[in-house]
Design an enzyme around this catalytic site. Structure first.
Site, PDB file in Angstrom:
ATOM      1  N   ASP A   1       0.854  -1.190   0.000  1.00 13.01           N
ATOM      2  CA  ASP A   1       0.000   0.000   0.000  1.00 13.01           C
ATOM      3  C   ASP A   1       0.890   1.241   0.000  1.00 13.01           C
ATOM      4  O   ASP A   1       1.787   1.354   0.838  1.00 13.01           O
ATOM      5  CB  ASP A   1      -0.884  -0.053   1.256  1.00 13.01           C
ATOM      6  CG  ASP A   1      -1.660   1.234   1.486  1.00 13.01           C
ATOM      7  OD1 ASP A   1      -1.840   1.996   0.513  1.00 13.01           O
ATOM      8  OD2 ASP A   1      -2.074   1.463   2.638  1.00 13.01           O
TER       9      ASP A   1
ATOM     10  N   ASP B   1      -1.877  -1.340  -3.700  1.00 16.96           N
ATOM     11  CA  ASP B   1      -2.222  -0.636  -4.932  1.00 16.96           C
ATOM     12  C   ASP B   1      -1.169  -0.863  -6.015  1.00 16.96           C
ATOM     13  O   ASP B   1      -0.120  -1.468  -5.761  1.00 16.96           O
ATOM     14  CB  ASP B   1      -2.418   0.868  -4.650  1.00 16.96           C
ATOM     15  CG  ASP B   1      -1.290   1.436  -3.797  1.00 16.96           C
ATOM     16  OD1 ASP B   1      -0.121   1.262  -4.188  1.00 16.96           O
ATOM     17  OD2 ASP B   1      -1.586   2.038  -2.729  1.00 16.96           O
TER      18      ASP B   1
ATOM     19  N   GLU C   1      -8.486 -21.813 -15.037  1.00 17.29           N
ATOM     20  CA  GLU C   1      -8.795 -22.421 -13.744  1.00 17.29           C
ATOM     21  C   GLU C   1      -9.907 -23.412 -14.024  1.00 17.29           C
ATOM     22  O   GLU C   1     -10.968 -23.029 -14.537  1.00 17.29           O
ATOM     23  CB  GLU C   1      -9.262 -21.344 -12.750  1.00 17.29           C
ATOM     24  CG  GLU C   1      -9.377 -21.898 -11.340  1.00 17.29           C
ATOM     25  CD  GLU C   1     -10.398 -21.169 -10.486  1.00 17.29           C
ATOM     26  OE1 GLU C   1     -10.266 -21.215  -9.264  1.00 17.29           O
ATOM     27  OE2 GLU C   1     -11.346 -20.558 -11.037  1.00 17.29           O
TER      28      GLU C   1
ATOM     29  N   ASP D   1      -6.898 -18.754  -3.073  1.00 16.31           N
ATOM     30  CA  ASP D   1      -8.088 -19.500  -2.656  1.00 16.31           C
ATOM     31  C   ASP D   1      -7.783 -20.625  -1.672  1.00 16.31           C
ATOM     32  O   ASP D   1      -8.702 -21.311  -1.216  1.00 16.31           O
ATOM     33  CB  ASP D   1      -8.767 -20.132  -3.881  1.00 16.31           C
ATOM     34  CG  ASP D   1      -9.446 -19.096  -4.749  1.00 16.31           C
ATOM     35  OD1 ASP D   1      -9.852 -18.050  -4.228  1.00 16.31           O
ATOM     36  OD2 ASP D   1      -9.575 -19.352  -5.970  1.00 16.31           O
TER      37      ASP D   1
HETATM   38  C1  NOJ Z   1     -12.136 -18.576  -8.539  1.00 15.74           C
HETATM   39  C2  NOJ Z   1     -11.322 -17.465  -7.935  1.00 15.74           C
HETATM   40  O1  NOJ Z   1      -9.992 -17.868  -7.840  1.00 15.74           O
HETATM   41  C3  NOJ Z   1     -11.950 -17.151  -6.610  1.00 15.74           C
HETATM   42  O2  NOJ Z   1     -11.161 -16.301  -5.826  1.00 15.74           O
HETATM   43  C4  NOJ Z   1     -13.320 -16.572  -6.872  1.00 15.74           C
HETATM   44  O3  NOJ Z   1     -13.990 -16.381  -5.653  1.00 15.74           O
HETATM   45  C5  NOJ Z   1     -14.164 -17.483  -7.761  1.00 15.74           C
HETATM   46  N1  NOJ Z   1     -13.420 -18.068  -8.835  1.00 15.74           N
HETATM   47  C6  NOJ Z   1     -15.302 -16.723  -8.359  1.00 15.74           C
HETATM   48  O4  NOJ Z   1     -14.837 -15.823  -9.320  1.00 15.74           O
END
Ligand code: NOJ
Length: 564
Positions: A25, A33, A258, A334
């Site tokens: 930041d 940022d 993904e 995630d």
């Molecule tokens: C996968 C992303 O990596 C995750 O962070 C997100 O919450 C979901 N897709 C929805 O976009």
């Protein structure tokens, strides 16, 4: 040396993923940022990595931290301006770094102009940009949503007496790829960024984009495992191939999808170059290893086994042995931090297990993806209280359990090792306030262990640090193409504590020994001739003891040998 077919920069490159909200930041807002990333470009370059993957930086109301996009061509004001972005990209080019952006087009934000229009009337020109179900047809057939308190992916919208589909939060309506106009919009967005000089896209939940648009009842076989249904849409490959023809084939760029729900059997459909779709994708077999069945955010009761870990990586290596290319990762925004999950973050084992995992990623075939902070061994924060969490996923699941009258303490305990926020805490730069991340109050608490050596500055100044091991190991990969392209062979398949394999390219041969144990372990490697073996790198000064092909590894030891 053997000639290598299909050499590509994205196969030889090492990726460094940045979660911009948590990196640096510069304004005191408590939120990272773009200028912060600009400030840190020399640091990133010093790591030896080649490609930066930036999590979403587009305009977004941040219901899901930028994965809900309101303007695909604008920069989120919290992060800066388009001028900042251009400067960032120029700074990267100057340093020979490539930039991969996140492309989030399974859904948009409900605040995107398309959706604002779409919901106005049933005859609006944007109506068919999203999935609608008219209420006079009754309640729509069940679809599951990740971030919905009732796990219901259909949301009733009064204005037009209809339901819209949202596989994620209610503020993330799914785009209707079946409409050619939507696909054209997406292609144009991609071109916009490619024309700016961006080098590729990481494509969010790309396996979900094709839907059955008569929305039949979910086939029974998918009950309880809707991911397999979502990732099996009828036109998925038509859309990816079209995207490749229309856009990707025109630029020298990389793509990584993904792909939840995609297993070994379907892998090549995405990345066999002859099919002209994507370059790589992330599978989730490893991420599911320590989780309850069909519940990727619940820890399973028993421990995961190294033999299973090896099996996953060995079979994914095999599937790409002749065609396609893999992507290797142990954590991201995630999932929790790799050392806390696959290694051991106690004081005694933190150094060796962090560097052992780094060695693993950098000696496998497939492009390695590192997540900011992994190079200094950042660990899970393990919040004690629900009020410290910011993640929509944790908060939503907490609400579900509360509504069901479930065990909330057990849930909070589970989140210490499962929540996405474990991996989202601010980058630990130095020992200044908030680890040098921000002068304001960080949006998510900083892990206090920045005061105990887990910060960049301390590690830069320490020759024996995790950071300096990481840089050295990166250099080992760079110096040996055999570690990138060489074939992989698993040794000691059934060993419960040691992961051993060779990589071979022509007459160049490497042996990699990785201990996943907290104790000393003995192994027997009859088939390896150590006469000419040369140690390239090890994370332990106490080297392997070799007595007539019986070897002893120290806890979490990692060693890479060149055999010929
Ligand atoms: C996968 C992303 O990596 C995750 O962070 C997100 O919450 C979901 N897709 C929805 O976009």
């Amino acid at each position: 040396m053997q000639e290598i077919k299909d050499r590509k920069w994205w196969k030889e490159g090492i990726v460094y993923q940045i979660y911009p909200r948590s990196f640096q930041d510069t304004t005191g807002s408590g939120v990272g940022d773009l200028r912060g990333i600009i400030q840190r470009l020399d640091y990133i370059k010093s790591l030896g990595v080649d490609i930066i993957w930036l999590n979403p930086v587009y305009c977004s109301p941040n219901d899901d931290n930028g994965y809900d996009i309101a303007d695909y061509r604008g920069i989120m004001p919290e992060f800066g301006t388009m001028e900042d972005f251009d400067e960032l990209l120029a700074g990267m080019k100057e340093r020979g770094l490539k930039l991969v952006m996140d492309l989030v087009v399974n859904h948009s934000s409900d605040e995107h102009r398309w959706f604002q229009e779409s919901r106005k009337s049933r005859t609006n020109p944007y109506r068919d940009y999203y999935h609608w179900w008219p209420a006079e047809k009754g309640t729509p057939p069940k679809r599951w949503s990740y971030f919905d308190v009732e796990s219901n992916a259909w949301k009733y919208d009064e204005q037009t007496d209809s339901y819209y589909l949202h596989c994620f939060s209610v503020k993330q309506p799914d785009l209707k790829w079946e409409n050619p106009a939507v696909r054209k919009e997406i292609h144009d967005i991609m071109k916009f960024w490619f024309e700016k000089g961006v080098d590729g896209f990481r494509m969010d939940v790309i396996s979900f984009i094709s839907k059955e648009i008569d929305y039949p009842e979910l086939p029974a076989k998918y009950n309880g495992d809707f991911v397999a249904y979502y990732s099996n849409g009828p036109e998925l490959h038509t859309y990816l191939n079209e995207m490749n023809t229309e856009v990707l084939s025109k630029y020298d760029v990389m793509t990584v999808g993904e792909a939840p729900g995609i297993g070994l059997d379907k892998a090549l459909d995405f990345v066999d170059a002859d099919r002209a779709e994507l370059n790589m994708f992330f599978h989730f077999d490893l991420m599911a290893l320590d989780r309850a069945e069909n519940e990727v955010f619940l820890m399973r009761q028993d421990q995961w086994k190294l033999t299973e870990f090896k099996k996953i990586h060995t079979s994914w290596d095999q599937v790409f042995a002749e065609k396609g290319w893999g992507s290797m990762f142990l954590n991201n925004h995630d999932f929790p931090r790799s050392v806390s999950r696959w290694g051991n973050d106690t004081r005694a084992h933190w150094y060796n297990s962090t560097t052992m995992l780094q060695t693993f990623l950098l000696t496998m075939r497939g492009t390695p993806y590192f997540y900011y902070g992994e190079e200094i061994g950042m660990t899970n924060i393990k919040f004690e209280q629900i009020k410290d969490y910011q993640d929509i996923n944790t908060l939503n699941r907490y609400n579900i359990i509360q509504n069901e009258g479930g065990d909330l303490d057990a849930f909070v305990e589970n989140e210490k090792s499962a929540s996405r926020d474990n991996a989202r805490t601010p980058m630990q730069w130095n020992e200044d306030i908030h680890a040098g991340f921000s002068e304001g109050t960080p949006w998510l608490k900083v892990n206090e262990n920045y005061k105990e050596g887990i910060n960049v500055l301390a590690q830069e100044n320490d020759k024996t640090s995790v950071l300096n091991f990481f840089k050295a190991m990166v250099q080992v990969r760079k110096d040996h193409l055999g570690l990138v392209y060489g074939s992989y062979r698993l040794l000691l398949e059934d060993h419960e504590e040691v992961y051993a394999y060779t990589r071979t390219l022509g007459d160049e041969r490497f042996l990699i020994l990785l201990s996943f144990s907290t104790k000393k372990v003995e192994i027997h490697l009859d088939e390896i001739d150590f006469e000419t073996a040369k140690l390239l790198i090890s994370n332990d000064s106490e080297l392997l003891v070799n007595t007539k092909r019986t070897f002893e590894l120290t806890p979490y030891q990692a060693s890479v040998y060149k055999l010929s």
